[in-house]
Design a protein around this motif. Structure first.
Motif, PDB file in Angstrom:
ATOM      1  N   ALA A  31       0.827  -1.210   0.000  1.00  0.00           N
ATOM      2  CA  ALA A  31       0.000   0.000   0.000  1.00  0.00           C
ATOM      3  C   ALA A  31       0.860   1.259   0.000  1.00  0.00           C
ATOM      4  O   ALA A  31       0.561   2.238  -0.696  1.00  0.00           O
ATOM      5  N   SER A  32       1.950   1.238   0.764  1.00  0.00           N
ATOM      6  CA  SER A  32       2.830   2.406   0.841  1.00  0.00           C
ATOM      7  C   SER A  32       3.553   2.638  -0.479  1.00  0.00           C
ATOM      8  O   SER A  32       3.692   3.780  -0.937  1.00  0.00           O
ATOM      9  N   LEU A  33       4.023   1.567  -1.106  1.00  0.00           N
ATOM     10  CA  LEU A  33       4.714   1.701  -2.390  1.00  0.00           C
ATOM     11  C   LEU A  33       3.766   2.205  -3.476  1.00  0.00           C
ATOM     12  O   LEU A  33       4.135   3.041  -4.307  1.00  0.00           O
ATOM     13  N   VAL A 121      22.360  -7.262  -0.840  1.00  0.00           N
ATOM     14  CA  VAL A 121      21.465  -7.725   0.221  1.00  0.00           C
ATOM     15  C   VAL A 121      21.424  -6.654   1.305  1.00  0.00           C
ATOM     16  O   VAL A 121      22.469  -6.226   1.811  1.00  0.00           O
ATOM     17  N   ALA A 122      20.226  -6.215   1.643  1.00  0.00           N
ATOM     18  CA  ALA A 122      20.057  -5.140   2.619  1.00  0.00           C
ATOM     19  C   ALA A 122      18.901  -5.480   3.551  1.00  0.00           C
ATOM     20  O   ALA A 122      18.223  -6.499   3.393  1.00  0.00           O
ATOM     21  N   LYS A 123      18.694  -4.598   4.501  1.00  0.00           N
ATOM     22  CA  LYS A 123      17.653  -4.815   5.503  1.00  0.00           C
ATOM     23  C   LYS A 123      16.919  -3.505   5.738  1.00  0.00           C
ATOM     24  O   LYS A 123      17.540  -2.438   5.855  1.00  0.00           O
ATOM     25  N   MET A 124      15.586  -3.572   5.798  1.00  0.00           N
ATOM     26  CA  MET A 124      14.767  -2.401   6.106  1.00  0.00           C
ATOM     27  C   MET A 124      13.613  -2.867   6.980  1.00  0.00           C
ATOM     28  O   MET A 124      12.744  -3.608   6.529  1.00  0.00           O
ATOM     29  N   HIS A 125      13.624  -2.444   8.237  1.00  0.00           N
ATOM     30  CA  HIS A 125      12.641  -2.939   9.201  1.00  0.00           C
ATOM     31  C   HIS A 125      11.824  -1.788   9.768  1.00  0.00           C
ATOM     32  O   HIS A 125      12.373  -0.882  10.396  1.00  0.00           O
ATOM     33  N   PRO A 126      10.498  -1.799   9.551  1.00  0.00           N
ATOM     34  CA  PRO A 126       9.661  -0.751  10.145  1.00  0.00           C
ATOM     35  C   PRO A 126       9.434  -1.036  11.629  1.00  0.00           C
ATOM     36  O   PRO A 126       9.034  -2.141  12.000  1.00  0.00           O
ATOM     37  N   LEU A 127       9.710  -0.053  12.463  1.00  0.00           N
ATOM     38  CA  LEU A 127       9.497  -0.212  13.905  1.00  0.00           C
ATOM     39  C   LEU A 127       8.029   0.082  14.190  1.00  0.00           C
ATOM     40  O   LEU A 127       7.656   1.124  14.718  1.00  0.00           O
ATOM     41  N   GLN A 128       7.199  -0.880  13.818  1.00  0.00           N
ATOM     42  CA  GLN A 128       5.756  -0.698  13.862  1.00  0.00           C
ATOM     43  C   GLN A 128       5.108  -2.079  13.918  1.00  0.00           C
ATOM     44  O   GLN A 128       5.717  -3.079  13.526  1.00  0.00           O
ATOM     45  N   THR A 136      -3.252  -0.858   3.888  1.00  0.00           N
ATOM     46  CA  THR A 136      -3.204   0.448   4.545  1.00  0.00           C
ATOM     47  C   THR A 136      -1.745   0.868   4.662  1.00  0.00           C
ATOM     48  O   THR A 136      -0.931   0.128   5.220  1.00  0.00           O
ATOM     49  N   PRO A 137      -1.368   2.050   4.148  1.00  0.00           N
ATOM     50  CA  PRO A 137       0.044   2.465   4.178  1.00  0.00           C
ATOM     51  C   PRO A 137       0.586   2.607   5.599  1.00  0.00           C
ATOM     52  O   PRO A 137      -0.167   2.745   6.567  1.00  0.00           O
ATOM     53  N   PHE A 138       1.918   2.581   5.711  1.00  0.00           N
ATOM     54  CA  PHE A 138       2.560   2.833   6.993  1.00  0.00           C
ATOM     55  C   PHE A 138       2.127   4.200   7.524  1.00  0.00           C
ATOM     56  O   PHE A 138       2.013   5.159   6.750  1.00  0.00           O
ATOM     57  N   PRO A 139       1.928   4.327   8.829  1.00  0.00           N
ATOM     58  CA  PRO A 139       1.661   5.659   9.389  1.00  0.00           C
ATOM     59  C   PRO A 139       2.840   6.592   9.117  1.00  0.00           C
ATOM     60  O   PRO A 139       3.989   6.158   9.063  1.00  0.00           O
ATOM     61  N   ARG A 140       2.555   7.844   8.931  1.00  0.00           N
ATOM     62  CA  ARG A 140       3.631   8.818   8.735  1.00  0.00           C
ATOM     63  C   ARG A 140       4.521   8.865   9.971  1.00  0.00           C
ATOM     64  O   ARG A 140       4.060   8.669  11.077  1.00  0.00           O
ATOM     65  N   ARG A 141       5.795   9.135   9.743  1.00  0.00           N
ATOM     66  CA  ARG A 141       6.830   9.214  10.778  1.00  0.00           C
ATOM     67  C   ARG A 141       7.138   7.853  11.394  1.00  0.00           C
ATOM     68  O   ARG A 141       7.708   7.769  12.480  1.00  0.00           O
ATOM     69  N   LEU A 156      17.594   3.336   0.017  1.00  0.00           N
ATOM     70  CA  LEU A 156      16.638   3.085   1.090  1.00  0.00           C
ATOM     71  C   LEU A 156      16.270   4.372   1.819  1.00  0.00           C
ATOM     72  O   LEU A 156      15.116   4.573   2.205  1.00  0.00           O
ATOM     73  N   THR A 157      17.249   5.239   2.000  1.00  0.00           N
ATOM     74  CA  THR A 157      16.981   6.512   2.678  1.00  0.00           C
ATOM     75  C   THR A 157      15.970   7.334   1.898  1.00  0.00           C
ATOM     76  O   THR A 157      15.011   7.879   2.463  1.00  0.00           O
ATOM     77  N   GLU A 158      16.165   7.403   0.582  1.00  0.00           N
ATOM     78  CA  GLU A 158      15.233   8.162  -0.252  1.00  0.00           C
ATOM     79  C   GLU A 158      13.845   7.532  -0.238  1.00  0.00           C
ATOM     80  O   GLU A 158      12.832   8.230  -0.173  1.00  0.00           O
ATOM     81  N   LEU A 159      13.793   6.205  -0.284  1.00  0.00           N
ATOM     82  CA  LEU A 159      12.501   5.521  -0.236  1.00  0.00           C
ATOM     83  C   LEU A 159      11.765   5.850   1.059  1.00  0.00           C
ATOM     84  O   LEU A 159      10.582   6.209   1.053  1.00  0.00           O
ATOM     85  N   ILE A 160      12.455   5.727   2.187  1.00  0.00           N
ATOM     86  CA  ILE A 160      11.820   5.972   3.485  1.00  0.00           C
ATOM     87  C   ILE A 160      11.363   7.424   3.596  1.00  0.00           C
ATOM     88  O   ILE A 160      10.286   7.713   4.130  1.00  0.00           O
ATOM     89  N   GLN A 161      12.152   8.334   3.083  1.00  0.00           N
ATOM     90  CA  GLN A 161      11.750   9.741   3.107  1.00  0.00           C
ATOM     91  C   GLN A 161      10.493   9.960   2.278  1.00  0.00           C
ATOM     92  O   GLN A 161       9.604  10.720   2.668  1.00  0.00           O
ATOM     93  N   ARG A 162      10.404   9.282   1.151  1.00  0.00           N
ATOM     94  CA  ARG A 162       9.205   9.423   0.319  1.00  0.00           C
ATOM     95  C   ARG A 162       7.989   8.780   0.977  1.00  0.00           C
ATOM     96  O   ARG A 162       6.855   9.155   0.687  1.00  0.00           O
TER      97      ARG A 162
END
Length: 278
Positions: A31-33, A121-128, A136-141, A156-162
């Motif tokens: 949903a977020s993408l 190979v990378a890692k991206m973990h939402p603290l949620q 339903t998209p990730f909550p903002r912040r 990844l930084t640019e993705l998370i910022q977007r």
């Protein structure tokens, strides 16, 4: 020969993103993408009605340049081996994939064998946490912890910022304590809340009413606990050093649930220690 690393903006506009695993996290990620208009394919062992669903993993791997693995930890290694099999069978030399693990507790070094096939190979973990399998998209912040090479970190930084999230870049050695902190802070809280509701229910005779009665107390307690300037966010008999009440509660619980009485006693001692040392 390996081509230049992906440029993030080009990834969204010209490359497909694959999400493998449509659990609660997978739903939120898709949903977020899609909210930022990324071109998304999805794959899950259970057939899905999502328009980007592919019935086979190979079909997704054929098209997607960036892979988000959102399956359970127990299935990650086998999934990576399936990706390895696909890459080893490719007839023509192609770019590898950017493989992004979305687990907080899985060590991505276990997937280093994919680097042989020009994968990052990378890692991206939402603290949620996510309660439902809904798009339903990730909550903002939302905070996202990442571990990635120098090439992939800007992506990844640019993705998370977007996604309107916050970035926390971790080293390999920081992940264990990060994950432990998340477990201690959040995973046991529902257990204590439900135990309180269970103890209240014989009085209210209704589970929803028990939750309604306890909600203001719980909300204020969480608010106090999250105030970093408050060194003593505790309340109740342990915060007052009332050992007589603690003993009475412990004895009552011991007759009904010995294991939980031990938990109550240990937690009370920890609060007492913090109060006395303040």
């Amino acid at each position: 020969m390996r081509k230049q690393p992906f440029v993030f903006k080009a990834c969204l506009s010209t490359h497909k993103i694959g999400v493998i695993g449509l659990g609660r996290l997978g739903h939120a990620l898709v949903a977020s993408l899609e909210e930022i208009q990324a071109d998304v394919l999805v794959h899950d062992l259970v057939r899905h009605t999502h328009p980007g669903y592919t019935s086979t993993l190979d079909e997704l791997l054929e098209s997607a340049s960036i892979l988000f693995l959102t399956v359970q930890d127990d299935n990650l290694l086998q999934l990576a081996k399936d990706i390895q099999t696909y890459l080893s069978n490719m007839q023509a030399a192609k770019d590898g994939k950017i493989v992004i693990v979305c687990s907080g507790g899985f060590a991505i070094e276990k997937l280093d064998f994919l680097k042989k096939y020009h994968c990052e190979v990378a890692k991206m973990h939402p603290l949620q946490t996510f309660s439902d399998r809904e798009f339903t998209p990730f909550p903002r912040r939302t905070p996202f912890a990442i571990q990635a090479s120098a090439e992939v970190t800007p992506l990844l930084t640019e993705l998370i910022q977007r996604l309107h999230g916050k970035v926390l870049s971790l080293s390999r050695n920081q992940w264990f304590q990060y994950h432990l902190a998340a477990v201690v802070a959040a995973n046991f809280l529902p257990l204590f809340i439900r135990k309180g509701m269970e103890l209240m229910e014989p009085i209210t005779r209704d589970a929803e009413l028990s939750a309604e009665w306890l909600r203001p107390l719980i909300n204020q307690t969480v608010k106090q606990a999250l105030n970093a300037e408050n060194d003593l966010p505790y309340s109740g008999p342990a915060s007052r050093g009332d050992r007589e009440v603690i003993q009475a509660h412990t004895e009552w619980l011991k007759e009904r649930n010995r294991e939980f009485s031990t938990i109550y006693e240990v937690c009370s001692r920890e609060i007492l220690k913090n109060v006395l040392n303040s």
